[in-house]
Design an enzyme around this catalytic site. Sequence first.
Site, PDB file in Angstrom:
ATOM      1  NE  ARG A 131       4.713 -18.139 -13.310  1.00 44.29           N
ATOM      2  CZ  ARG A 131       4.006 -17.620 -12.311  1.00 44.29           C
ATOM      3  NH1 ARG A 131       3.584 -18.397 -11.330  1.00 44.29           N
ATOM      4  NH2 ARG A 131       3.727 -16.355 -12.285  1.00 44.29           N
ATOM      5  NE  ARG A 143      -1.427 -16.422 -12.662  1.00 47.02           N
ATOM      6  CZ  ARG A 143      -0.498 -15.613 -13.131  1.00 47.02           C
ATOM      7  NH1 ARG A 143      -0.677 -14.317 -13.110  1.00 47.02           N
ATOM      8  NH2 ARG A 143       0.627 -16.108 -13.599  1.00 47.02           N
ATOM      9  NE  ARG A 147       6.792 -14.722 -19.544  1.00 49.60           N
ATOM     10  CZ  ARG A 147       5.786 -14.143 -18.884  1.00 49.60           C
ATOM     11  NH1 ARG A 147       5.046 -13.226 -19.451  1.00 49.60           N
ATOM     12  NH2 ARG A 147       5.539 -14.505 -17.659  1.00 49.60           N
ATOM     13  NE  ARG A 173       0.650 -13.580  -8.706  1.00 48.83           N
ATOM     14  CZ  ARG A 173       1.308 -13.181  -9.799  1.00 48.83           C
ATOM     15  NH1 ARG A 173       1.494 -11.900 -10.035  1.00 48.83           N
ATOM     16  NH2 ARG A 173       1.776 -14.062 -10.656  1.00 48.83           N
ATOM     17  CE  LYS A 192       5.768  -9.156 -16.443  1.00 47.27           C
ATOM     18  NZ  LYS A 192       6.219 -10.019 -15.320  1.00 47.27           N
TER      19      LYS A 192
HETATM   20  P1  ADP Z   1       3.758 -13.802 -14.639  1.00 46.99           P
HETATM   21  O1  ADP Z   1       4.296 -12.481 -15.102  1.00 46.99           O
HETATM   22  O2  ADP Z   1       3.397 -13.790 -13.199  1.00 46.99           O
HETATM   23  O3  ADP Z   1       4.620 -14.966 -15.018  1.00 46.99           O
HETATM   24  P2  ADP Z   1       1.855 -13.936 -16.853  1.00 46.99           P
HETATM   25  O4  ADP Z   1       0.391 -13.779 -16.732  1.00 46.99           O
HETATM   26  O5  ADP Z   1       2.617 -12.882 -17.574  1.00 46.99           O
HETATM   27  O6  ADP Z   1       2.381 -14.079 -15.352  1.00 46.99           O
HETATM   28  O7  ADP Z   1       2.190 -15.337 -17.552  1.00 46.99           O
HETATM   29  C1  ADP Z   1       1.630 -16.551 -17.139  1.00 46.99           C
HETATM   30  C2  ADP Z   1       2.079 -17.685 -18.068  1.00 46.99           C
HETATM   31  O8  ADP Z   1       1.605 -17.438 -19.410  1.00 46.99           O
HETATM   32  C3  ADP Z   1       3.592 -17.835 -18.237  1.00 46.99           C
HETATM   33  O9  ADP Z   1       4.171 -18.611 -17.222  1.00 46.99           O
HETATM   34  C4  ADP Z   1       3.677 -18.520 -19.617  1.00 46.99           C
HETATM   35  O10 ADP Z   1       3.368 -19.896 -19.532  1.00 46.99           O
HETATM   36  C5  ADP Z   1       2.561 -17.848 -20.386  1.00 46.99           C
HETATM   37  N1  ADP Z   1       3.027 -16.649 -21.115  1.00 46.99           N
HETATM   38  C6  ADP Z   1       2.626 -15.359 -20.904  1.00 46.99           C
HETATM   39  N2  ADP Z   1       3.265 -14.512 -21.740  1.00 46.99           N
HETATM   40  C7  ADP Z   1       4.109 -15.272 -22.491  1.00 46.99           C
HETATM   41  C8  ADP Z   1       5.061 -14.992 -23.506  1.00 46.99           C
HETATM   42  N3  ADP Z   1       5.282 -13.737 -23.951  1.00 46.99           N
HETATM   43  N4  ADP Z   1       5.751 -16.034 -24.051  1.00 46.99           N
HETATM   44  C9  ADP Z   1       5.542 -17.286 -23.649  1.00 46.99           C
HETATM   45  N5  ADP Z   1       4.676 -17.627 -22.677  1.00 46.99           N
HETATM   46  C10 ADP Z   1       3.958 -16.636 -22.098  1.00 46.99           C
END
Ligand code: ADP
Length: 182
Positions: free
Chosen positions: A140, A129, A88, A127, A13
């Site tokens: 996740r 992180r 999400r 990755r 994404k």
């Molecule tokens: P990835 O797509 O690899 O999971 P993101 O950077 O999108 O990575 O998200 C990292 C973390 O940030 C998620 O695991 C969650 O804890 C939080 N997060 C991000 N976007 C949302 C969202 N829309 N709702 C709830 N938590 C979120």
Amino acid sequence: MDLVLLGPPGSGKGTQAERLTLAYQIPAISTGEILRAQRLAGTRLGRQARGFMDRGELVPDEVVIGIIGHRLDEPDTQTGFILDGFPRTVAQAQALDALLAQLERPIDAVLYLEIGRQALLDRLGHRHRSDDQPEIVAHRIDVYLQQTAPLIDYYRERGTLRAIDADQAEEVVFASITSRLG
Ligand code: ADP
């Protein structure tokens, strides 16, 4: 052009959002990046989010809905935006619909980056992180399947879903996205 990128962690994404920003000159908005910036800055929001993120859980809906509400108020989103990692949950999708209805600008397309579990685990293994350790990654993905995957039907029913095969080279994925945007 108002776009949403939907797909599991590791589906690409962020990469595709960056390419779309360059191609269409509209901002990419990543709730994950905003939350990580808040953590680094040591804000109250960042401290609230930290535990959820490190466990691989979702941050509460009202927190991220608030973030998006403010962000879509910024003038750079006038001509369009790309949401990466939001919504999400169904509650987030409903809040987004309400927000966009108020602004009289419905979503043009939800780009669903489709990819199998093994391909994801392979990608995320590369990755570095803090929430990319194997157990957290697996969690996740489960959280995605339980809480986010229902959005596939949500947007399919609304006619905005565009499924994209994301298990291909990033430029191939990008080409199929632009062809679907017509
Ligand atoms: P990835 O797509 O690899 O999971 P993101 O950077 O999108 O990575 O998200 C990292 C973390 O940030 C998620 O695991 C969650 O804890 C939080 N997060 C991000 N976007 C949302 C969202 N829309 N709702 C709830 N938590 C979120």
